[in-house]
Design a protein around this motif. Structure first.
Motif, short mmCIF file in Angstrom:
data_model
loop_
_atom_site.label_atom_id
_atom_site.label_comp_id
_atom_site.label_asym_id
_atom_site.label_seq_id
_atom_site.Cartn_x
_atom_site.Cartn_y
_atom_site.Cartn_z
N PHE A 142 -7.80 7.50 2.66
CA PHE A 142 -8.18 7.39 1.25
C PHE A 142 -9.37 6.48 1.02
O PHE A 142 -9.97 6.51 -0.05
N GLU A 143 -9.70 5.63 2.01
CA GLU A 143 -10.80 4.68 1.86
C GLU A 143 -11.79 4.87 3.00
O GLU A 143 -11.49 4.55 4.15
N TYR A 196 0.84 -1.20 0.00
CA TYR A 196 0.00 0.00 0.00
C TYR A 196 0.87 1.25 0.00
O TYR A 196 0.63 2.20 -0.77
N LEU A 197 1.88 1.26 0.85
CA LEU A 197 2.76 2.42 0.92
C LEU A 197 3.55 2.60 -0.37
O LEU A 197 3.78 3.73 -0.82
N SER A 198 3.96 1.50 -0.97
CA SER A 198 4.73 1.58 -2.22
C SER A 198 3.91 2.17 -3.35
O SER A 198 4.47 2.78 -4.28
N PRO A 217 1.20 7.84 -4.05
CA PRO A 217 1.95 8.91 -4.74
C PRO A 217 2.70 9.76 -3.74
O PRO A 217 2.33 9.86 -2.56
N GLU A 218 3.75 10.40 -4.19
CA GLU A 218 4.61 11.18 -3.31
C GLU A 218 3.85 12.25 -2.55
O GLU A 218 4.10 12.50 -1.37
N GLU A 219 2.89 12.88 -3.22
CA GLU A 219 2.17 13.98 -2.58
C GLU A 219 1.26 13.50 -1.44
O GLU A 219 0.83 14.30 -0.60
N ALA A 220 0.97 12.20 -1.38
CA ALA A 220 0.08 11.68 -0.33
C ALA A 220 0.77 11.60 1.02
O ALA A 220 0.11 11.62 2.06
N TRP A 221 2.10 11.52 1.03
CA TRP A 221 2.81 11.27 2.28
C TRP A 221 2.71 12.43 3.27
O TRP A 221 2.85 12.22 4.48
N GLY A 222 2.44 13.62 2.80
CA GLY A 222 2.32 14.77 3.69
C GLY A 222 0.92 15.02 4.18
O GLY A 222 0.69 15.93 4.98
N LEU A 263 12.61 7.31 3.41
CA LEU A 263 11.80 6.76 4.51
C LEU A 263 11.19 5.41 4.15
O LEU A 263 11.25 4.46 4.93
N LEU A 264 10.58 5.31 2.99
CA LEU A 264 9.92 4.05 2.63
C LEU A 264 10.93 2.90 2.59
O LEU A 264 10.66 1.81 3.12
#
Length: 279
Positions: free
Chosen positions: A159-160, A21-23, A26-31, A101-102
């Motif tokens: 997101f869900e 899921y983390l992989s 998108p990059e913008e979701a991490w913040g 981080l990932l």
């Protein structure tokens, strides 16, 4: 399937699911904010990276019969630092690692799964050092399942809207929660009547359990349901119980949504609903 293999398979499944899921995020979701109050998604991942990174070393020590104090950084302590320090450590690591981080999370995550998988049945009860108290290796598996389940939900629920917990992780959490040290709070302001109080939780099948939350003047604790009558009895499913105890749902919301019901003293039930804070 023996309990050891069953628990390890649940741990592997939770690890794989969250890693994938983390992989895919998108990059913008991490913040973006997570469901864990005050933490963005990257902070949650940093927390999981911190709380899991020490374990291969400590497990190796445990296999040698050594559960003595070690000099690992507080950053590498699972669940043994106060919430403020824990949050600060996670945020600091998130800033330090940035785009790595990932990768660091995956490295730490796979490291502990591999270490636990290599512990034979004969060593399952050997004790691993933790500052609060040494714990058997088998307990660590359950702790990690709970951490992955609740923090994975903290991420996915952003997101869900219908995100939930896997039934197998719920069963582990319902069993594990009463064994934890008190991490929730129940405010008892001066003049509050009828102490001590006994609030019973009847968790419905399939994740079945019966436990009491006991509130006295001196302390608040959880224990297996006793033969004593409870002042109030709450009934809910396992997922609701887990969310309540981890502070992811408020008692009044669980009741309003039909996820929890109760019988007993109305005034004392209202006091619990108003004053209980999971965490």
């Amino acid at each position: 399937m023996p309990l050891r293999e069953e628990r390890l398979e649940i741990l592997r499944a939770e690890t794989r699911e969250l890693e994938k899921y983390l992989s895919d995020l998108p990059e913008e979701a991490w913040g973006l904010p997570s469901a864990c109050d005050g933490w963005c998604i990257a902070d949650v991942v940093a927390h999981l990276t911190l709380t899991r990174g020490f374990n291969p070393f400590r497990i190796l020590r445990a296999l040698r019969g050594d559960d003595s104090t070690d000099d690992l950084s507080p950053r590498l302590v699972l669940g043994d630092v106060d919430p403020v320090s824990d949050a600060e450590e996670a945020i600091t690591l998130r800033k330090e690692l940035g785009g790595d981080l990932l990768a660091e999370y995956i490295k730490a995550s796979r490291g502990i799964v591999n270490a636990l998988a290599n512990v034979g049945p004969q060593d399952w009860d050997k004790r691993v050092f933790r500052p609060s108290r040494p714990e058997p290796v088998r307990n660590l598996v359950d702790i990690f399942i709970c951490e992955l389940a609740v923090h994975g939900w903290d991420v996915r629920s952003r997101f869900e809207s219908q995100a939930g917990l896997s039934p197998k992780s719920v069963a582990v959490m319902v069993e594990r929660i009463p064994q934890r040290a008190t991490w929730w709070s129940f405010r008892t302001e001066a003049g509050f009547a009828s102490l001590p109080l006994r609030y019973r939780f009847e968790v419905t099948p399939p994740a079945q359990n019966r436990v009491d939350v006991v509130v006295t003047e001196e302390r608040r604790y959880m224990e297996a349901a006793s033969s004593n009558d409870a002042h109030v009895t709450f009934r809910c499913d396992g997922e609701t119980f887990a969310f309540l105890m981890y502070g992811r749902i408020k008692p009044e919301v669980a009741i309003a949504d039909g996820r929890m019901s109760y019988t007993g003293d109305q005034e004392l039930a209202s006091a619990f609903i108003q004053r209980f804070t999971g965490g």
